[in-house]
Design an enzyme around this catalytic site. Sequence first.
Site, PDB file in Angstrom:
ATOM      1  N   GLU A 107      13.121  29.682 -18.137  1.00 14.24           N
ATOM      2  CA  GLU A 107      11.921  30.389 -18.622  1.00 14.24           C
ATOM      3  C   GLU A 107      11.111  30.949 -17.444  1.00 14.24           C
ATOM      4  O   GLU A 107       9.883  30.987 -17.460  1.00 14.24           O
ATOM      5  CB  GLU A 107      11.093  29.501 -19.572  1.00 14.24           C
TER       6      GLU A 107
ATOM      7  N   GLN B  47      12.219   6.836  -5.487  1.00 12.91           N
ATOM      8  CA  GLN B  47      11.897   6.147  -4.226  1.00 12.91           C
ATOM      9  C   GLN B  47      11.299   4.771  -4.500  1.00 12.91           C
ATOM     10  O   GLN B  47      11.650   3.787  -3.852  1.00 12.91           O
ATOM     11  CB  GLN B  47      10.922   7.019  -3.415  1.00 12.91           C
TER      12      GLN B  47
ATOM     13  N   HIS C  62      11.788   2.944  -7.073  1.00 11.60           N
ATOM     14  CA  HIS C  62      12.852   2.076  -7.598  1.00 11.60           C
ATOM     15  C   HIS C  62      13.844   1.656  -6.505  1.00 11.60           C
ATOM     16  O   HIS C  62      14.678   0.775  -6.744  1.00 11.60           O
ATOM     17  CB  HIS C  62      13.627   2.792  -8.718  1.00 11.60           C
TER      18      HIS C  62
ATOM     19  N   GLN D  20       0.801  -1.230   0.000  1.00 11.62           N
ATOM     20  CA  GLN D  20       0.000   0.000   0.000  1.00 11.62           C
ATOM     21  C   GLN D  20       0.837   1.285   0.000  1.00 11.62           C
ATOM     22  O   GLN D  20       0.428   2.276  -0.598  1.00 11.62           O
ATOM     23  CB  GLN D  20      -0.976  -0.012   1.177  1.00 11.62           C
TER      24      GLN D  20
HETATM   25  N1  COS Z   1       3.079  39.212 -21.385  1.00 11.86           N
HETATM   26  C1  COS Z   1       2.920  40.361 -22.083  1.00 11.86           C
HETATM   27  N2  COS Z   1       3.376  41.571 -21.651  1.00 11.86           N
HETATM   28  C2  COS Z   1       4.009  41.609 -20.461  1.00 11.86           C
HETATM   29  C3  COS Z   1       4.203  40.452 -19.682  1.00 11.86           C
HETATM   30  C4  COS Z   1       3.703  39.223 -20.181  1.00 11.86           C
HETATM   31  N3  COS Z   1       3.865  38.071 -19.513  1.00 11.86           N
HETATM   32  N4  COS Z   1       4.861  40.802 -18.558  1.00 11.86           N
HETATM   33  C5  COS Z   1       5.074  42.128 -18.609  1.00 11.86           C
HETATM   34  N5  COS Z   1       4.561  42.606 -19.779  1.00 11.86           N
HETATM   35  C6  COS Z   1       4.562  44.021 -20.203  1.00 11.86           C
HETATM   36  C7  COS Z   1       3.826  44.843 -19.165  1.00 11.86           C
HETATM   37  O1  COS Z   1       2.443  44.895 -19.461  1.00 11.86           O
HETATM   38  C8  COS Z   1       4.493  46.206 -19.281  1.00 11.86           C
HETATM   39  O2  COS Z   1       3.915  46.885 -20.362  1.00 11.86           O
HETATM   40  P1  COS Z   1       3.562  48.480 -20.222  1.00 11.86           P
HETATM   41  O3  COS Z   1       4.901  49.145 -20.068  1.00 11.86           O
HETATM   42  O4  COS Z   1       2.888  48.791 -21.524  1.00 11.86           O
HETATM   43  O5  COS Z   1       2.702  48.617 -19.031  1.00 11.86           O
HETATM   44  C9  COS Z   1       5.925  45.872 -19.639  1.00 11.86           C
HETATM   45  O6  COS Z   1       5.902  44.536 -20.195  1.00 11.86           O
HETATM   46  C10 COS Z   1       6.839  45.922 -18.426  1.00 11.86           C
HETATM   47  O7  COS Z   1       6.323  44.996 -17.477  1.00 11.86           O
HETATM   48  P2  COS Z   1       6.605  45.046 -15.909  1.00 11.86           P
HETATM   49  O8  COS Z   1       6.534  46.445 -15.438  1.00 11.86           O
HETATM   50  O9  COS Z   1       5.732  44.023 -15.269  1.00 11.86           O
HETATM   51  O10 COS Z   1       8.138  44.610 -15.846  1.00 11.86           O
HETATM   52  P3  COS Z   1       8.930  43.998 -14.652  1.00 11.86           P
HETATM   53  O11 COS Z   1      10.346  44.416 -14.801  1.00 11.86           O
HETATM   54  O12 COS Z   1       8.276  44.293 -13.357  1.00 11.86           O
HETATM   55  O13 COS Z   1       8.808  42.419 -15.003  1.00 11.86           O
HETATM   56  C11 COS Z   1       8.758  40.078 -14.542  1.00 11.86           C
HETATM   57  C12 COS Z   1       8.833  41.509 -14.038  1.00 11.86           C
HETATM   58  C13 COS Z   1       9.005  39.240 -13.320  1.00 11.86           C
HETATM   59  C14 COS Z   1       7.374  39.775 -15.088  1.00 11.86           C
HETATM   60  C15 COS Z   1       9.777  39.780 -15.681  1.00 11.86           C
HETATM   61  O14 COS Z   1      11.013  40.393 -15.396  1.00 11.86           O
HETATM   62  C16 COS Z   1      10.015  38.297 -15.892  1.00 11.86           C
HETATM   63  O15 COS Z   1       9.192  37.573 -16.487  1.00 11.86           O
HETATM   64  N6  COS Z   1      11.160  37.773 -15.420  1.00 11.86           N
HETATM   65  C17 COS Z   1      11.565  36.408 -15.658  1.00 11.86           C
HETATM   66  C18 COS Z   1      12.410  36.348 -16.870  1.00 11.86           C
HETATM   67  C19 COS Z   1      12.622  34.960 -17.319  1.00 11.86           C
HETATM   68  O16 COS Z   1      11.715  34.177 -17.503  1.00 11.86           O
HETATM   69  N7  COS Z   1      13.888  34.648 -17.559  1.00 11.86           N
HETATM   70  C20 COS Z   1      14.231  33.373 -18.061  1.00 11.86           C
HETATM   71  C21 COS Z   1      15.223  33.543 -19.135  1.00 11.86           C
HETATM   72  S1  COS Z   1      14.649  33.153 -20.682  1.00 11.86           S
HETATM   73  S2  COS Z   1      14.960  31.222 -20.830  1.00 11.86           S
END
Ligand code: COS
Length: 380
Positions: free
Chosen positions: A362, A335, A337, A278
Amino acid sequence: MIRDPQILDGLIGTVRRFVRDRLIPAEGEVEETNAIPAAIIDEMRALGLFGMSIPEEYGGLGLTMEEEVLVALELGQTSAAFRSVFGTNNGIGAQGIIVDGTPGQKEYWLPRMASGQMIGSFALTEPDVGSDAGSVRTTARREGDHYILNGTKRYITNAPVADVFTLMARTGGPGPAGVSAFLVPADSPGLSLGQPDRKMGQRGTKTCDVILTDCRVRADALIGGAEGQGFKTAMKVLNRGRLHIAAFCVGQAQRLCDESVAFATARHQFGKPIAEHQLVQAMLADCATETYAGRCMVIDAARRFDAGERIIQQAASCKLYCSEMVGRVADRAVQIHGGAGYMQEYPVEHFYRDVRLFRLYEGTSQIQQIIIAREMCAQR
Ligand code: COS
């Protein structure tokens, strides 16, 4: 949205057979050699896997998000390294052009990526820029008909084999609004590559730094022809990419369930298969239930994406849940396995290492939580 169920069934059947007959048997070789056999890459090209998400008018299969997710559920059932070969052409390496590229950029790059003749890669992350993606430090300075790029991009998937990078660089002031996206050919003067990264898992996946030293690109390399749009382009690319990764995680979880059932029914302890004990049953049941939950949510979010809904929150929820979920499933699979799960003869050993990355790239789980909470509050 499924356009033609019969055609999709045919594609899914082909992918399923390819995974079962060609990819799963090659997993051990990929682990040993840290490379994908060239013959398999040729077969991937012939199957059209490089252009699944590229529109049909540019030579791709033009899969809808729901169709893409269903294919990713199949592809997830083998080592993640195989997906990385064509993953960037379908995802982060091509989507920037698809969503925001000029007609000329689409016509030039997309057919070449769809056929697999060229590999696209996505260069956002930098040594000091990860989660805070809007703080990109790489610079792009306009000089006549060219831009001059300077900076370093880090952990770039497929960089060693890429022909072109969707690369984010700063053209304006601080913050997201100062970031632009460029299509930087790999043979641009001033572009060089770092040493291959040595990673915890996903052996066979190629990543390294991309170093830009007074790298010259033509001004028409600017995606969409407009400065200051690059951060938004990157975010749109990641919305779709996160759904794809989530579906892939569910595929990985399904494989781990299957491996666990196969082992638990064959392995006997205390006079009966361990699957009849179980406490083992509880672990199997939790794996199956969470995998099913992940499957339901990615299909739901993909349908909403195809219907044109705003799915930023759902994409982040799927990425968060499915990447964490497959980590739990992989842990239980090891676990179940027992000692065998720690041995390289059993695939769960490398799946356990491989899936750790899904909670990081991402967008980390913590970034997904931030996105979800922000979207919840914005809707009030
Ligand atoms: N889809 C569409 N538009 C987006 C969005 C999304 N998921 N996220 C933000 N935007 C837009 C916002 O609407 C904003 O537009 P306006 O200036 O017209 O208002 C603009 O982009 C800036 O957004 P925001 O102010 O939210 O920017 P931040 O710097 O606060 O963003 C997060 C913060 C955390 C959302 C962002 O930096 C992020 O996703 N980081 C992770 C990055 C990542 O995944 N890295 C992996 C590397 S790639 S493998």
